[in-house]
Enzyme design. Structure first.
Site, PDB file in Angstrom:
ATOM      1  N   HIS A  55       0.978  -1.028   0.309  1.00  0.00           N
ATOM      2  CA  HIS A  55      -0.235  -0.320   0.405  1.00  0.00           C
ATOM      3  C   HIS A  55       0.826   1.300  -0.237  1.00  0.00           C
ATOM      4  CE1 HIS A  55      -3.887  -1.879   1.355  1.00  0.00           C
ATOM      5  NE2 HIS A  55      -3.092  -2.605   0.894  1.00  0.00           N
ATOM      6  N   HIS A  77      -7.141  -1.059   7.223  1.00  0.00           N
ATOM      7  CA  HIS A  77      -7.890  -2.311   7.416  1.00  0.00           C
ATOM      8  C   HIS A  77      -8.610  -2.780   9.050  1.00  0.00           C
ATOM      9  CE1 HIS A  77      -5.724  -2.891   3.713  1.00  0.00           C
ATOM     10  NE2 HIS A  77      -6.784  -4.014   3.239  1.00  0.00           N
ATOM     11  N   GLU A  80      -6.182  -4.552  11.370  1.00  0.00           N
ATOM     12  CA  GLU A  80      -4.834  -3.568  12.096  1.00  0.00           C
ATOM     13  C   GLU A  80      -4.932  -3.411  13.428  1.00  0.00           C
ATOM     14  OE1 GLU A  80      -3.100  -1.492   8.572  1.00  0.00           O
ATOM     15  OE2 GLU A  80      -4.544  -1.719   7.698  1.00  0.00           O
ATOM     16  N   ALA A 107      -8.968  -6.091  -3.664  1.00  0.00           N
ATOM     17  CA  ALA A 107      -7.922  -8.132  -4.000  1.00  0.00           C
ATOM     18  C   ALA A 107      -8.794  -8.130  -3.208  1.00  0.00           C
ATOM     19  CB  ALA A 107      -6.918  -7.207  -3.641  1.00  0.00           C
ATOM     20  N   MET A 202     -10.480  -8.433   2.600  1.00  0.00           N
ATOM     21  CA  MET A 202     -10.784  -7.955   4.766  1.00  0.00           C
ATOM     22  C   MET A 202     -11.088  -6.419   4.397  1.00  0.00           C
ATOM     23  SD  MET A 202      -7.276 -10.406   5.423  1.00  0.00           S
ATOM     24  CE  MET A 202      -7.548 -11.898   5.125  1.00  0.00           C
ATOM     25  N   SER A 203     -12.144  -6.333   3.593  1.00  0.00           N
ATOM     26  CA  SER A 203     -11.780  -4.437   3.657  1.00  0.00           C
ATOM     27  C   SER A 203     -13.461  -4.345   3.190  1.00  0.00           C
ATOM     28  CB  SER A 203     -10.792  -3.666   2.658  1.00  0.00           C
ATOM     29  OG  SER A 203     -11.293  -4.312   1.691  1.00  0.00           O
ATOM     30  N   ASN A 226      -7.038 -14.956  -6.340  1.00  0.00           N
ATOM     31  CA  ASN A 226      -6.888 -16.370  -5.987  1.00  0.00           C
ATOM     32  C   ASN A 226      -8.509 -17.022  -5.916  1.00  0.00           C
ATOM     33  OD1 ASN A 226      -7.007 -14.520  -3.219  1.00  0.00           O
ATOM     34  ND2 ASN A 226      -7.684 -16.595  -2.749  1.00  0.00           N
TER      35      ASN A 226
END
Ligand code: HPA
Length: 264
Positions: A55, A77, A80, A107, A202-203, A226
């Site tokens: 990032h 995120h 964190e 992603a 995750m976001s 993926n």
């Protein structure tokens, strides 16, 4: 104290911003194409201290295809610091700078065999599977944000038209927010598929909620890095995410540039 908005106006000029863009893992290239200036998050009170590799913690203000944008090179995120509202001050600044629209990118892992790695997915809706909400603690009645059509039909239409003009397939699907930072288990992925999920990440979800709270129109696109856990033999890792993101990023960039041209 000088606010982030005041610092941004002092450095980048006070012409209103039309649109914000949050760039996900491995999608940072677009930030460097903004014709304008980059301000380190560290200079902007309330902006997050980002600790994730891949990032770029700068706010880029300037023109992209003729549209005055604010590009967030990085996000904080939830995983964190456990703060679902970490992006609230940054998005409040975006609103104060005059923006009406926000495009969020990320992603994600795909749970749909017809949306393989390297493809993009436009979010038609999301499931807040994490359950945390960035508006917990907000004292005003504005906290009761309707989430029907949270993902703007108008922006999604414009993004679909941009993708079609670039000949890039853009399937739509439901994104599930999983807290991270560990990836999901295959059993969790089987559950999320049963619940109606198409991609997992995750976001994004807290940012979409905050955007609607602030009255910003929002749309989000995932670059699929993926197949989700248990759906292929490929090992899942952050390294893999960073390596795969550029595949989708090139397509995403073409769509976003075309989309901005139509916004002029
Ligand atoms: N799960 C969660 N987040 C992700 C994934 C995944 O499979 N891939 C990229 N971000």
């Amino acid at each position: 104290m000088t606010t982030a908005t005041e610092i941004i106006r002092a450095r980048a000029g006070s012409q209103p911003i039309r649109m914000g863009l949050i760039l996900g893992s491995g999608l940072g290239h677009l930030a460097h194409q903004v014709e304008g200036i980059a301000i380190p998050y560290a200079d902007l009170p309330g902006f997050p201290h980002v600790s994730v590799s891949g990032h770029n913690p700068h706010l880029h203000i300037g023109l992209l295809n003729g549209v005055r944008v604010a590009v967030f090179g990085a996000r904080e995120h939830y995983y964190e610091n456990g703060n679902a509202a970490a992006m609230r001050p940054a998005l409040e600044a975006l609103k104060q700078l005059g923006a009406t629209d926000l495009i969020v990118t990320n992603a994600a892992g795909s749970m749909r065999p017809d949306i393989p790695p390297g493809d993009l997915m436009l979010l038609s809706d999301h499931i807040n599977y994490n359950g945390r909400n960035p508006l917990i603690g907000e004292p005003t009645d504005a906290r009761f944000v309707p989430m029907t059509e949270a993902h703007s039909p108008r922006l999604r239409q414009a993004l679909q038209e941009a993708a079609a003009a670039e000949n890039i397939p853009l399937k739509e699907g439901v994104y599930c927010w999983y807290s991270g930072p560990s990836f999901e288990t295959p059993a969790e992925i089987r559950m999320l598929r049963l619940l109606g999920g198409d991609a997992v990440g995750m976001s994004t979800v807290p940012e979409v909620i905050l955007a609607r709270f602030l009255g910003l129109n929002v749309a989000a696109i995932s670059t699929i890095t993926n197949m989700a856990a248990g759906m292929s033999d490929e090992a899942i890792s952050h390294e893999h995410t960073k390596a795969m993101a550029p595949l989708g990023a090139a397509k995403l960039e073409r769509i976003l540039r075309r989309f901005l041209l139509a916004m002029q």
